[in-house]
Design an enzyme around this catalytic site. Structure first.
Site, short mmCIF file in Angstrom:
data_model
loop_
_atom_site.label_atom_id
_atom_site.label_comp_id
_atom_site.label_asym_id
_atom_site.label_seq_id
_atom_site.Cartn_x
_atom_site.Cartn_y
_atom_site.Cartn_z
N HIS A 120 -110.70 26.45 -47.65
CA HIS A 120 -110.00 27.86 -48.13
C HIS A 120 -110.24 27.76 -49.56
O HIS A 120 -109.98 28.71 -50.59
CB HIS A 120 -108.66 27.84 -47.66
N SER A 130 -115.76 30.81 -46.50
CA SER A 130 -116.66 30.49 -45.62
C SER A 130 -118.18 30.82 -46.33
O SER A 130 -118.30 31.73 -47.04
CB SER A 130 -116.51 31.23 -44.55
N LYS A 145 -112.51 39.04 -33.83
CA LYS A 145 -113.98 38.62 -33.48
C LYS A 145 -113.62 37.14 -32.91
O LYS A 145 -114.13 36.89 -31.87
CB LYS A 145 -114.58 38.56 -34.79
N ASP A 146 -112.82 36.27 -33.45
CA ASP A 146 -112.52 35.32 -32.74
C ASP A 146 -112.03 34.86 -31.37
O ASP A 146 -112.44 34.12 -30.63
CB ASP A 146 -111.58 34.10 -33.70
N GLU A 175 -120.75 9.28 -21.09
CA GLU A 175 -120.61 10.61 -20.84
C GLU A 175 -121.77 11.61 -21.81
O GLU A 175 -122.20 10.98 -22.44
CB GLU A 175 -119.39 11.36 -21.39
#
Lengths: 253, 425
Positions: free
Chosen positions: B213, B217, B241-242, B285
């Protein structure tokens, strides 16, 4: 580009798969199970027959310590039937009696399945040094799952002439290493089915594999039916979210 | 932070004393986001959702699990068989670990492709690498808890790595184990740390988002926002959108949980741990396989360094190199869209990682050790040699003058429309 990235990641997630195939055993037979697929469910009649096979054949050497007798109600037995079934077995009471002595009593539906041997040493001593594994989770604990278990049970064969094999081991092309300590457990007519089904080796293997799959995944039916509802909900919900997103962004694009 | 005035008296009273409403409004509701973000920018939000889901399911599992070598395996089966919806909680948690890594790996490769690690976001990136390390530690210790064969032998192999450290190695391993082998003391401390570390991750994620922040972005064009015409407020644009990405992601997660819950696991782990029986093939894994390949890549001593120690050093170096990535990449251009040569090497690196995973999944026999060695060599070549040189010799494509120009150009609008859109915003 994006497709390549997705494919790459999918490939990455599939990495674990090749490890699990046993290198020197034949690929298991592919069986059409009722519990496969999106709407998978257990065939109750086959489960009951499979339990009979387990009780009359397998249970001589193999325990199922994670199952409780009460779980058999899932197979369609009544509470009274399960009580009667459990009472055939004897267990040591958890607490001593008033004189402070431990005592045995008939098993209750709440008791776990009684294992045939008290400990590993006793099991090995009775089985020429080999340890018959507990079967509670056997279908989940073997690569190939139900297909593999079915193939081993129904797949005993004459050993190839050139194979040097100790007398205590048996030839089974589906078993890793192909030599298995367990003698062929199922023979035609080994069990007399109450419902009149013909007890061929294939039928016995099929039924007991169904039973063992249920024992490994007793919640499979709830899992698949819940899954169907969840996926259906998510499909509709995601559709709505896509519509909302388009509307919100329409002014920007 | 500019103060809002709120109509509701209670909200106003709280906000005057603790400005959480102003804070949320500023950092979430109005927070300016580049308007050209594509769906690869979903994965940070997705990772947050998985983290929360893992903590919630984990807390419920902890209510029914018993961290003792004689009871751990059975208590997991108790969850699967006797606890109401225990199977669901456990399958969500077990598959959630894989989902977390898929999401985070995509998030990382997104950062690599679009140069999100470059100035001014170096610290943001480095905090992200810390999160990755914490996730790996947490996942590793969590996998030990069911106390199956792979749990036990995986723990044994990985903790044993530290014995490669000269002089103090053996002592370090005994200190980690709390004894002379992987045993109850080990299981107990792993359980304790597996419960603790997710909350440490939450703390570091807060720092990650705080740093985000400050800089804002990055975006697919890798150029800075120059004004309001280049951005949209987070809410409702990226809430919407997310959410789309979240819906699709939950579908994939649900498909695994309900229809292939054990696909990503190993059958061997449904056999209770037995220190006397070594599984024929110990594998970690899937999300650790590339690192496992790097660990086993060196089969010969390098000068005075033993092969085993070299493998351990390289495995840790493969992650630590990401810390200095912002300074290894000398190119001033962030996004691969405008880096015609590096663009291809990005895909080569991705393929290299997949190949390393494939090598890690197989026994080190036949051609695999050689492929593992080449793959490991290429991994470090990419970061340590290719990136510094490429930035100097590559001629980047011309950058768009602004994000809004790039958006209109990509959506096929005539160039003249750009000015108009910009003017209206």
């Amino acid at each position: 580009m994006k497709k390549a990235l997705i494919l790459g990641l999918v490939a990455c997630s599939l990495m674990a798969a090749p490890v699990q195939a046993a290198e020197d055993a034949e690929a298991p037979k592919s069986v059409d199970w009722s519990f496969d697929g999106i709407f998978g469910h257990y065939d109750r009649a086959s489960l009951q027959r499979g339990m009979q096979v387990y009780k009359e054949v397998c249970a001589a050497c193999h325990g199922m310590r994670l199952l409780a007798y009460r779980n058999l109600m899932d197979l369609g037995y009544s509470e009274a039937q399960v009580k009667a079934f459990a009472s055939q077995y004897e267990v040591q009471n958890e607490d001593p009696n008033d004189e402070g002595e431990m005592f045995n009593r008939p098993a209750l539906p709440s008791d776990r399945f009684v294992s045939p041997f008290p400990n590993e040493q006793a099991a090995r001593a009775s089985n020429g040094g080999a340890l018959p594994p507990d079967l509670s989770l056997i279908v989940k604990a073997r690569a190939g799952g139900a297909d593999y278990i079915y193939s081993v049970l129904s797949g005993y064969a004459e050993a190839p002439k050139d194979l040097k094999k100790p007398d205590t081991l048996h030839y089974n092309p589906y078993f890793p290493g192909q030599l298995i300590a367990m003698p062929p457990p199922l023979t035609e007519g080994a069990v007399e089915y109450a419902d009149g089904t013909k007890a061929t080796v294939d039928q016995l293997s099929y039924d007991v594999t169904n039973f063992l799959t249920w024992a490994s995944s007793p919640k499979l039916e709830a899992q698949k039916s819940t899954g169907f509802k969840v996926v259906l909900f998510l499909l509709v919900f995601t559709g709505l979210l896509i519509a909302v997103k388009k509307k919100v962004w329409s002014a920007v694009h | 932070m500019e103060k809002q005035t709120y109509n509701n008296a209670v909200v106003r009273w709280i906000d005057d004393r603790l400005p959480i409403f102003s804070f949320m409004d500023h950092e979430y509701n109005q927070f300016p986001m580049p308007k050209n973000l594509n769906y690869w920018w979903n994965f940070g939000a997705l990772a947050t959702v998985v983290l929360v889901a893992m903590i919630v399911t984990g807390i419920v599992l902890a209510m029914h699990y018993t961290p003792h070598t004689s009871m751990a395996f059975d208590s997991v089966e108790h969850i699967m068989r006797d606890v109401n919806y225990g199977w669901l909680i456990r399958y969500i948690h077990a598959n959630g670990a894989s989902m977390f890594f898929i999401v985070v790996y995509i998030h990382i490769f997104r950062g690599l492709y679009y140069g999100s690690y470059k100035a001014p976001r170096e610290l943001l990136w480095m905090i992200g690498v810390v999160i990755l390390l914490l996730m790996m530690a947490t996942a590793f210790m969590g996998y030990v808890l069911p106390w199956g064969q792979m749990s036990f032998w995986g723990a044994k192999v990985i903790t044993n790595l530290f014995s490669a450290i000269p002089l103090v190695g053996e002592s370090v391993v005994e200190w980690l184990w709390g004894g002379y082998t992987v045993d109850n003391a080990t299981l107990n401390r792993f359980y304790s740390l597996h419960y603790l570390l997710p909350f440490v991750i939450v703390g570091v994620v807060v720092l990650h988002i705080a740093a985000l922040h400050v800089t804002g972005s990055n975006n697919p064009d890798g150029i800075d926002m120059k004004g309001p015409q280049d951005s949209v407020p987070f809410n409702p644009y990226f809430t919407a959108k997310d959410s789309v990405g979240l819906g699709v992601f939950l579908l994939i997660w649900a498909a695994f949980v309900f229809y292939a819950p054990d696909y990503l696991g190993h059958p061997e782990n449904y056999i209770e741990a037995n220190p006397l029986v070594t599984p024929p093939h110990i594998v970690p894994e899937w999300y650790f396989l590339p690192f496992y390949a790097i660990l086993r890549a060196i089969t010969f001593d390098v000068w005075f360094i033993e092969a085993k120690l070299m493998g351990v050093l390289l495995m840790f170096a493969s992650i630590l190199v990401l810390f200095i990535l912002p300074w290894l990449d000398t190119s001033k251009v962030r996004s691969c869209r405008y880096r015609p040569i590096y663009k291809w090497f990005f895909w080569v690196l991705l393929i290299d990682c997949v190949v390393l995973g494939w090598v890690g999944a197989n026994k080190p026999e036949g051609m695999f050790p050689l492929i593992g060695l080449i793959g490991t060599g290429y991994y470090f070549f990419h970061f340590l040699i290719l990136l510094p040189i490429l930035g100097k010799i590559e001629t980047p494509l011309p950058l768009p003058t602004s994000i809004s120009e790039s958006v209109t150009r990509r959506s096929g609008a005539p160039a003249g429309a750009t000015a108009a859109t910009g003017g209206n915003a």
